[in-house]
Every structure is written in C-alpha cells, then in structure tokens.
Design a protein around this motif. Structure first.
Motif, PDB file in Angstrom:
ATOM      1  N   LEU A   1       1.813   1.287   5.907  1.00  0.00           N
ATOM      2  CA  LEU A   1       1.393   0.066   6.586  1.00  0.00           C
ATOM      3  C   LEU A   1       0.667   0.399   7.890  1.00  0.00           C
ATOM      4  CD1 LEU A   1       4.519  -2.249   6.123  1.00  0.00           C
ATOM      5  CD2 LEU A   1       2.273  -2.520   5.065  1.00  0.00           C
ATOM      6  N   PRO A   2      -0.316  -0.397   8.262  1.00  0.00           N
ATOM      7  CA  PRO A   2      -1.029  -0.166   9.529  1.00  0.00           C
ATOM      8  C   PRO A   2      -0.256  -0.758  10.715  1.00  0.00           C
ATOM      9  CG  PRO A   2      -2.026  -2.003   8.389  1.00  0.00           C
ATOM     10  CD  PRO A   2      -0.916  -1.511   7.486  1.00  0.00           C
TER      11      PRO A   2
ATOM     12  N   CYS B   1       5.053 -15.934   4.434  1.00  0.00           N
ATOM     13  CA  CYS B   1       3.935 -15.674   3.514  1.00  0.00           C
ATOM     14  C   CYS B   1       4.310 -15.859   2.052  1.00  0.00           C
ATOM     15  CB  CYS B   1       3.397 -14.257   3.721  1.00  0.00           C
ATOM     16  SG  CYS B   1       2.930 -13.884   5.422  1.00  0.00           S
ATOM     17  N   GLN B   2       5.577 -16.122   1.765  1.00  0.00           N
ATOM     18  CA  GLN B   2       6.066 -16.247   0.387  1.00  0.00           C
ATOM     19  C   GLN B   2       5.714 -15.018  -0.451  1.00  0.00           C
ATOM     20  OE1 GLN B   2       4.349 -19.185   1.808  1.00  0.00           O
ATOM     21  NE2 GLN B   2       6.449 -19.532   2.493  1.00  0.00           N
ATOM     22  N   LEU B   3       5.934 -13.865   0.154  1.00  0.00           N
ATOM     23  CA  LEU B   3       5.689 -12.584  -0.510  1.00  0.00           C
ATOM     24  C   LEU B   3       6.988 -11.785  -0.498  1.00  0.00           C
ATOM     25  CD1 LEU B   3       2.247 -11.704   1.063  1.00  0.00           C
ATOM     26  CD2 LEU B   3       2.642 -12.022  -1.375  1.00  0.00           C
ATOM     27  N   VAL B   4       7.495 -11.432  -1.662  1.00  0.00           N
ATOM     28  CA  VAL B   4       8.726 -10.657  -1.774  1.00  0.00           C
ATOM     29  C   VAL B   4       8.341  -9.225  -2.094  1.00  0.00           C
ATOM     30  CG1 VAL B   4      10.914 -10.379  -2.974  1.00  0.00           C
ATOM     31  CG2 VAL B   4      10.003 -12.672  -2.555  1.00  0.00           C
ATOM     32  N   THR B   5       8.662  -8.321  -1.189  1.00  0.00           N
ATOM     33  CA  THR B   5       8.320  -6.920  -1.366  1.00  0.00           C
ATOM     34  C   THR B   5       9.351  -6.062  -0.664  1.00  0.00           C
ATOM     35  OG1 THR B   5       6.539  -5.282  -1.117  1.00  0.00           O
ATOM     36  CG2 THR B   5       6.825  -6.899   0.647  1.00  0.00           C
TER      37      THR B   5
ATOM     38  N   ALA C   1      -2.053 -10.905   4.231  1.00  0.00           N
ATOM     39  CA  ALA C   1      -0.871 -11.181   5.047  1.00  0.00           C
ATOM     40  C   ALA C   1      -0.601 -10.053   6.033  1.00  0.00           C
ATOM     41  CB  ALA C   1       0.339 -11.401   4.146  1.00  0.00           C
ATOM     42  N   ILE C   2      -0.724  -8.814   5.581  1.00  0.00           N
ATOM     43  CA  ILE C   2      -0.494  -7.680   6.481  1.00  0.00           C
ATOM     44  C   ILE C   2      -1.568  -7.642   7.563  1.00  0.00           C
ATOM     45  CG2 ILE C   2      -0.412  -5.163   6.605  1.00  0.00           C
ATOM     46  CD1 ILE C   2       2.081  -6.416   5.430  1.00  0.00           C
ATOM     47  N   GLN C   3      -2.799  -7.952   7.188  1.00  0.00           N
ATOM     48  CA  GLN C   3      -3.855  -8.003   8.201  1.00  0.00           C
ATOM     49  C   GLN C   3      -3.575  -9.081   9.241  1.00  0.00           C
ATOM     50  OE1 GLN C   3      -7.485  -8.371   5.799  1.00  0.00           O
ATOM     51  NE2 GLN C   3      -8.088  -6.333   6.500  1.00  0.00           N
ATOM     52  N   GLY C   4      -3.036 -10.216   8.784  1.00  0.00           N
ATOM     53  CA  GLY C   4      -2.677 -11.258   9.736  1.00  0.00           C
ATOM     54  C   GLY C   4      -1.564 -10.830  10.671  1.00  0.00           C
ATOM     55  N   MET C   5      -0.617 -10.044  10.187  1.00  0.00           N
ATOM     56  CA  MET C   5       0.465  -9.558  11.040  1.00  0.00           C
ATOM     57  C   MET C   5      -0.046  -8.569  12.078  1.00  0.00           C
ATOM     58  SD  MET C   5       3.529  -8.996   8.275  1.00  0.00           S
ATOM     59  CE  MET C   5       4.496  -8.160   9.521  1.00  0.00           C
ATOM     60  N   THR C   6      -0.942  -7.709  11.661  1.00  0.00           N
ATOM     61  CA  THR C   6      -1.457  -6.709  12.595  1.00  0.00           C
ATOM     62  C   THR C   6      -2.373  -7.316  13.646  1.00  0.00           C
ATOM     63  OG1 THR C   6      -3.261  -6.213  11.048  1.00  0.00           O
ATOM     64  CG2 THR C   6      -1.277  -4.857  10.906  1.00  0.00           C
TER      65      THR C   6
ATOM     66  N   LEU D   1      -5.382  -1.694  -1.365  1.00  0.00           N
ATOM     67  CA  LEU D   1      -4.643  -1.913  -0.127  1.00  0.00           C
ATOM     68  C   LEU D   1      -4.861  -0.775   0.861  1.00  0.00           C
ATOM     69  CD1 LEU D   1      -1.298  -3.337  -1.551  1.00  0.00           C
ATOM     70  CD2 LEU D   1      -3.188  -4.596  -0.512  1.00  0.00           C
ATOM     71  N   ALA D   2      -4.891   0.465   0.359  1.00  0.00           N
ATOM     72  CA  ALA D   2      -5.116   1.593   1.261  1.00  0.00           C
ATOM     73  C   ALA D   2      -6.495   1.502   1.907  1.00  0.00           C
ATOM     74  CB  ALA D   2      -4.957   2.907   0.498  1.00  0.00           C
ATOM     75  N   THR D   3      -7.490   1.087   1.136  1.00  0.00           N
ATOM     76  CA  THR D   3      -8.837   0.932   1.696  1.00  0.00           C
ATOM     77  C   THR D   3      -8.887  -0.235   2.675  1.00  0.00           C
ATOM     78  OG1 THR D   3      -9.768   1.804  -0.370  1.00  0.00           O
ATOM     79  CG2 THR D   3     -11.256   0.606   1.099  1.00  0.00           C
ATOM     80  N   LEU D   4      -8.231  -1.324   2.346  1.00  0.00           N
ATOM     81  CA  LEU D   4      -8.248  -2.506   3.210  1.00  0.00           C
ATOM     82  C   LEU D   4      -7.554  -2.233   4.541  1.00  0.00           C
ATOM     83  CD1 LEU D   4      -8.904  -5.588   3.414  1.00  0.00           C
ATOM     84  CD2 LEU D   4      -6.614  -5.997   2.468  1.00  0.00           C
ATOM     85  N   TRP D   5      -6.444  -1.493   4.511  1.00  0.00           N
ATOM     86  CA  TRP D   5      -5.666  -1.239   5.721  1.00  0.00           C
ATOM     87  C   TRP D   5      -6.060   0.058   6.426  1.00  0.00           C
ATOM     88  CZ3 TRP D   5      -0.571  -2.124   2.570  1.00  0.00           C
ATOM     89  CH2 TRP D   5      -0.432  -3.487   2.292  1.00  0.00           C
ATOM     90  N   HIS D   6      -6.974   0.813   5.801  1.00  0.00           N
ATOM     91  CA  HIS D   6      -7.397   2.108   6.358  1.00  0.00           C
ATOM     92  C   HIS D   6      -6.201   3.062   6.471  1.00  0.00           C
ATOM     93  CE1 HIS D   6     -11.285   0.322   7.271  1.00  0.00           C
ATOM     94  NE2 HIS D   6     -10.666  -0.675   7.897  1.00  0.00           N
TER      95      HIS D   6
END
Length: 782
Positions: free
Chosen positions: A696-697, A729-733, A763-768, A672-677
C-alpha cells in the motif's frame, strides 16, 4: 403486433409453406430469412438447452459473413433444406412439358405427372401435421406392418395345408389357393381388405364336423388377430402420434406466451417486479434486438468489429451460449440472475457422470445446468447471501457458502431434528463416512485416512498434542506461519514441562528461487528436529511451497511433516497419495464453497494409532475414525454438506474457475501496483493462483518520539485501515504488515470482476489524499 403473434404467423405461413421457385425465395430479404430460420429453432433456446441459433439452421457465423459479397447466401440454407422436394417438383413439371410433344406422348403419363404435382397440398399446416404423425412413428408402423405380414403368411400356410379346396374367387370353386403364391395373394388382397372368410365357401356341419370346427377356429382367429387387433394397432399408433403432436404444439405455444424468448424465465417470476412481464419482453429482453444484432454481425466485416462484437462473434462461432442471458433477468440498473429452487425435498440425482453419494449430495440437477452456464463476475453474486452493495475481496480468510450448500445444511438439520435418536445412532455415522469418502476422492486420498475437524486450529492442536515431544526436541516452522498456528506452537513448546525448542526459519519474500528456500529449510534441520510445520500456501503473502520436494527431504531425515493446507484445496490440485505428508490439515470453506467449520485432517496410516482428538469422548480407544467421529452431541450438518459444495464447484468447472480467478488476480496485481506506484509482494511464479499481496502507498504513523511501531501497533493500524475500507467504502479486504511494510491482500473469486478492484484502487487513492490518519479517523462515523 405482439412478438408471440409474429412468431406464430411466421411459423404457420412462412416455414411450413413451400417456396415453389428459387427465384421467389431469393427475392426474400436476407434478414427475414435469418428470422425464419432462427424462429424454426427457437424452442431449443429455453432453459439452457440451446447450443446456438445455428444448431439446427446449419449456418456458421464465419460463412455467413460473406453476405457482404452475396447478401442472400443465408437464403440458400432453406433452399437446401427443401432441395429434394424442389427437384422432384421441377422434374415432374419438366416431364409433363416434354410429354406435350406428340411423338413423345405416352397415354395418360402426362396426366399422372400433373396429378402428382397436386400433392403440394400436403404442405398445408394441417396436412403436414398428419404426414408428420406418420413420419415420426415410421419405425413403429414398419415393424407392425412386418408383424402383420408374418401373421398373414402363417395363416396362409395353414389355409393352404388344410382348406385349399374351400377358397373360391368370383364364384368359382377351388380358385384362389391352388398354389402357395396364389394363396398368399388371396390372403393379402382379400383378407386384409375384408375378411378371409368372405372368399371361402361355407362348410356344412353335418358333412364334416371336424373340418367345420377347424374352419370356425381359423376364420374367427383370423378376424380377431388380424382384422381387429393388428390393423387397429396401426390406427392407434397414428392417433397417438396426433395426440403427441397436439400436446407438443400446445406446450410450444404456452412456452412462447408465458416464457421470455431470450432468458426462458417464466412470466410468474416477473410478477414480483413493478415493471411486469410485458415490460421485460419489450424493453429488457427484446428478441428482435438480438436478431438484428446477429444480422448486424453477419453484414459487418470482421476487421471492423469492436471488442464486444468480436467476443459475440467468437461465441456464436464456437456454438456456446454465453452470449445469451439464459435464466438471467435484467432489471433497471442491475442484473440479477434467476436462481432455480435450491431446497430439495430430499436427496436428488447427481449433476454429472461421476459417481455421487445420493445420501449426502443435495444439489438439484437444474442448479447444475444453471451453474455450467452462469457468467462469472457480479452476476454470480446471486448464488450467495451477500450483503448488497458491498464488495468482498477477502475469500482467503473465510469464503462464502453458496445457497445450495446452505439449503443442504438446513436439510440435514431438519432431518436431524425430525428424529434425533435415529439420526445420531443410525444415520450420522454412515453419512459422515460417505461424506469423508467424497472428500477423500477429491483430494486423492484413502477415506480411512481422512477425518473431520471443526477448523485448522483444531486439527493442528490434535496432531501437536498427540506427539510425544521430549526434552531437547525441536519443532521447525517458518516466519510466514499463520499466527494462530504459531501461537499453538508457542504453547506446545513453552508451556509444557518438557524443554522443546521452537526454531523459526526467517524467510524473506520474495524468495530468490525455490532451491534457495529448500536449502534454507534443510540447513535449519538438526538431528533433534522432530516435526516441521509448513504451509502449503502461506496465509499472508500467498507463497506456494514446493512440498513435493520438501516432504521427501524431511522424511529422509526422520522429521515429521505437518502441513497447514488452509488455502490449498480449491486453489491448486491436491493429491495426497503422491504428496505423502505425515499430517495434512485443510478446509473447505475458503475455496471449495463449503460451510463454516468443515475442515479435515489427513493422517498417514503409520501415525493413526498415536493421534487423538482434542476432545475425548465415547470413541476413546476405539480406533482413529471412531475417536474423531464421536465427540459428544453436536451439529455435524456442516460436514454433511461437503458433497454438495464439491458438486457446486465441479458444476462450475475447475478449469473455468481457475481461468477466471487466475487471470483476474494477475490483472488486478499489475493494475493496482501500477496505480499506486508500488509492487506486488510475489511474482506470479511464486504466488498462489487466486491471492496476491500488494504494498500500500501508506506510510506507518510515527510516535511523538519517532520510535518505530511495535508489531502489535502495526496490527492495530492495519485493522484501522480495514475498518475504513469496510465502513466507508464498502470494501472487505485484508490489510496486514509483512516484513515491516503495509500490504493489502486481495482475493479473486467467481463473484468478483475488474470493476471491484478498480473501486479498491480509487478508495486507497482517496485515503492517501488525506493529510493524516487522524483526519481520516475524525471523518468516520463509528
């Protein structure tokens, strides 16, 4: 042909029929030999009892890969199995051929050799079963025959002593028992075949009544004991063996017809599916596809294996069963593992060799077998009442109680409602202490030092409100303290009549080293410091504190230690005897698979006289254990399920759970850190094994006047992001602000896998990709 018909045909015609020559056997295709041998061991596969297909076939996968050099190496396994028989058969044939030479001929010996070769008919399935009945009961038959010999010898000695003149063989008087050896031979030769009275003369009653009576007792008892009882016992043993073999064969045939060959699930379980059992065995768990895949691995070079093939080959080599979906059914698009019945009629036996509390542990033994072989990941979701199509990455907040624990809780509730008076007056106090003993054994503490509390906040309040804090005293905590505990400290220090200072140590994460953290906390301690409230594992970032060094340091300065261990039990090994905190509060619902409201409070024996529960009730002034045990009428079933939750955890295997969760969270943090930089909050050596926080980015929204957000406003934004991930996104975090930046806290558990975190990353990439939170909010359907 039906698979079961093929199996039956192979067993009856191929395996039980002898192969007369090695040449004929080596002419069989190697894949057929593998199928024959594997079919001979199929019965051990069902219900998780299989070690591997090679367990009885004695074929190691590593050795069988040499088929590329000699493709019939596997065929030698069955030849070796029949080596003794083949050698004897060839020897008899060779002797018979040699005796054809006149000079070497011995009268009748060649005929005897050829006649013995006719014993090959014993390998017919029917006769082989008869011989097998004798073979299986060999020990019983030998011991019974030994008993017969002893009893016959006893009668021989009596006959030789009293009636040696009464024996007559071939109508010759005084023959058959002139010596003890002759008497023994007569008894075994005549007495076992007919009756000993048949070779003894009749005595007249008038001539010698005493001897006549003794002869009567001798003859009748011999007939009853030996001819009727002992000889018939041998026949009974053989008949019973036939019955056992028939029942065993019937169970095998029933198992083959009604159970899946691969997963072992009964056909009745598939009636609730539209596809049915036939579709399952033909298209989902086709046993021949498994056999062909196994043969494919044998013939393929190990250097050409794919990743999946390497894994399966390693599993077969080690003899494990993880490759086979035992007790797991595959539907059209999802794998739904079959769960054995979870609700027992009452307490059942334990699942392992450790001593278990049979009154509080209700984990079925078949469930323990299932858990030991269960594959972690989405396949493990079957053990929980999870909402479908929702990914849960927030075990650090609440956790899930598995179905066996929920069943145990329902069992104790029903037990309570059957007779509440008896339950509360007699059963509950005993059950609570037994449950506390089991928990104390897990955390390595004395059961007299452990009591139950509903949650962490309840335990912290009980300790802090019991301490007699005076004017000028100080309470020490860290900036990473859980907000609920921090609010309790604020209330204790600021809302009482005494003037108590709350000193907060500002800890910046990540810490340079544990030594610097210890020095920072030690520097904040003053002579007025009474108690230090520390986390074992911080809630927000997952920092593991070096308590083994901090607690002795604080104790040497006269400072009590209250440890918030909400996230520790189940993540890291816990030994309270070695740690020796003054107070320790932990919970079982996060990582120990316990039900909600099942926390515990450990109090050192030195302080038990001053600690009181928040609720004062009938146990007042009756001692530490009694005051916490009796706090009014309430449902205590959540505490009674702790033994079941610990059995559940231990059946999974702590080492296996740790390896899965630790490896998964390390990979997810890096991915995740690599994906979100961005970067994780903590390096692996500071981080808890199952939890990680990644930045989070996402930038904080700004106010119209460009003022920074307050702490409360940051929490509102984080809650907004949590709602987006959950609803859309049906993601609980868990999203939370840490040191002015937005972090997402992720947790790994046995029901999570890599695809779950990959979905979170997308999902986070879609939000950003949205221009603003306002636009994202307008797209939500609340």
């Amino acid at each position: 042909s039906e698979a079961s018909g093929i199996q039956r045909e192979l067993r009856n015609e191929a395996i039980t029929t002898p192969l007369f020559t090695m040449q004929a056997f080596l002419s069989l295709p190697s894949d057929l030999v593998i199928l024959l041998i594997s079919d001979n061991t199929h019965r051990t596969l069902h219900r998780g009892r299989c070690k591997s297909f090679t367990a009885k076939a004695n074929i190691a996968p590593d050795a069988s890969r040499t088929i590329s050099i000699e493709k019939r190496v596997s065929s030698l396994a069955l030849v070796v199995y029949n080596t003794k028989y083949n050698l004897l058969y060839c020897l008899l044939g060779f002797i018979g051929c040699v005796l054809l030479v006149p000079s070497l001929s011995i009268r009748g010996l060649r005929i005897v050799c050829y006649a013995m070769m006719l014993l090959d008919v014993c390998f017919h399935p029917t006769l082989s079963n008869a011989l097998l009945a004798i073979e299986q009961n060999r020990d019983s038959l030998m011991q019974t025959f030994y008993l017969i010999c002893v009893v016959v010898y006893i009668y021989t000695a009596i006959g030789y002593m009293l009636f040696h003149e009464h024996y007559g063989v071939l109508d010759e008087a005084n023959t058959g028992c002139r010596t003890l050896m002759e008497c023994v031979i007569t008894h075994f030769n005549q007495g076992l075949r007919e009756d000993i009275a048949s070779v003894m003369h009749i005595i007249s009653w008038q001539t010698n009544p005493t001897i006549s009576v003794l002869r009567l007792l001798f003859d009748v008892s011999y007939w009853l004991v030996i001819c009727v009882l002992l000889l018939n016992i041998i026949g009974g043993i053989i008949i019973d063996a036939f019955s056992q073999l028939r029942d065993h064969r019937s169970s095998i045939e029933k198992d083959m017809e009604s159970n899946c060959f691969i997963c072992g699930i009964d056909s009745l379980e598939f009636q609730r599916h539209s596809q049915g059992f036939d579709h399952h065995v033909r298209h989902e768990h086709n046993m021949w596809q498994y056999m062909f895949y196994r043969q494919h691995l044998y013939e393929k070079s190990a250097q050409d294996y794919t990743g999946q093939e390497s894994y399966v080959a390693s599993v077969l080599t080690s003899g494990e069963t993880a490759y086979y979906p035992i007790l797991m059914e595959m539907q059209q698009h999802t794998a739904s593992p079959y769960v054995p019945p979870m609700v027992p009629a009452g307490p059942v036996s334990p699942v392992n060799n450790r001593k278990r509390n049979e009154d509080t542990s209700t984990l079925p033994s078949d469930c323990g077998c299932f858990l030991k072989q269960m594959t972690f990941g989405n396949a493990a979701r079957c053990c929980f009442n999870m909402e479908p199509n929702t990914i849960f990455l927030n075990a650090a907040s609440f956790g899930f109680a598995p179905k066996p624990v929920l069943a145990a809780q329902a069992y104790f509730v029903n037990r309570m409602e059957m007779n509440p008076d008896r339950f509360y007056r007699r059963e509950l106090p005993v059950l609570l202490r037994k449950s506390a003993e089991r928990l104390a054994d897990f955390v390595n503490a004395d059961s007299e030092d452990v009591v139950f509390v509903p949650n962490i906040s309840h335990g912290v309040n009980s300790v802090l409100r019991s301490l007699d804090l005076q004017d000028g005293d100080e309470v020490l905590c860290m900036s990473t303290t859980y907000p609920g505990v921090f609010n309790t400290l604020r209330h204790i220090c600021y809302m009482t009549q005494e003037v108590v200072e709350l000193k907060v140590v500002d800890v910046r994460l990540p810490i340079p080293s544990y030594e610097s953290l210890i020095d920072q906390i030690a520097a904040a301690v003053t002579p007025n410091t009474r108690v230090a409230v520390l986390d074992h594992i911080t809630s927000s970032g997952g920092l593991v504190l070096p308590l083994e060094k901090l607690i002795p340091l604080l104790r040497s300065r006269g400072v009590y230690t209250l440890i918030d261990g909400a996230n520790a039990p189940g993540q890291i090994p816990l030994n309270l005897r070695e740690l020796r905190p003054d107070f320790y509060v932990g919970t079982t619902n996060k990582w120990l698979f316990g039900s909600k409201s099942s926390s515990f409070l450990y109090v050192d024996r030195e302080h038990q006289t001053i600690v009181r529960p928040v609720v004062t009730s009938l146990g007042y002034n009756q001692g530490f254990l009694e005051e916490f045990a009796v706090q009014g009428t309430k449902d205590e079933s959540n505490y009674l399920t702790i033994a079941t939750s610990l059995d559940f955890y231990e059946s999974l295997g702590f080492a296996r759970v740790f390896a899965h969760n630790k490896g998964l969270i390390d990979w997810a943090s890096s991915y995740l850190a690599t994906l979100w930089h961005t970067e994780p909050l903590l390096p692996p050596w500071q981080r808890s094994p199952f939890v990680s926080a990644i930045r989070l980015p996402i930038a904080w929204p700004t106010k119209p006047n460009n003022e920074p957000l307050t702490a409360d406003e940051m929490l509102q934004v984080c809650e907004f992001v949590i709602d987006i991930l959950m609803d859309q996104c049906q993601l609980v975090t868990k999203v939370l602000p840490i040191q002015g930046k937005m972090y997402i806290r992720i947790s790994a558990q046995i029901y999570t896998e890599r695809t779950d975190f990959e979905r979170l990353g997308s999902a986070i990439q879609g939000m950003t990709s949205c221009s603003s939170f306002i636009q994202k909010f307008s797209e939500m359907h609340v």
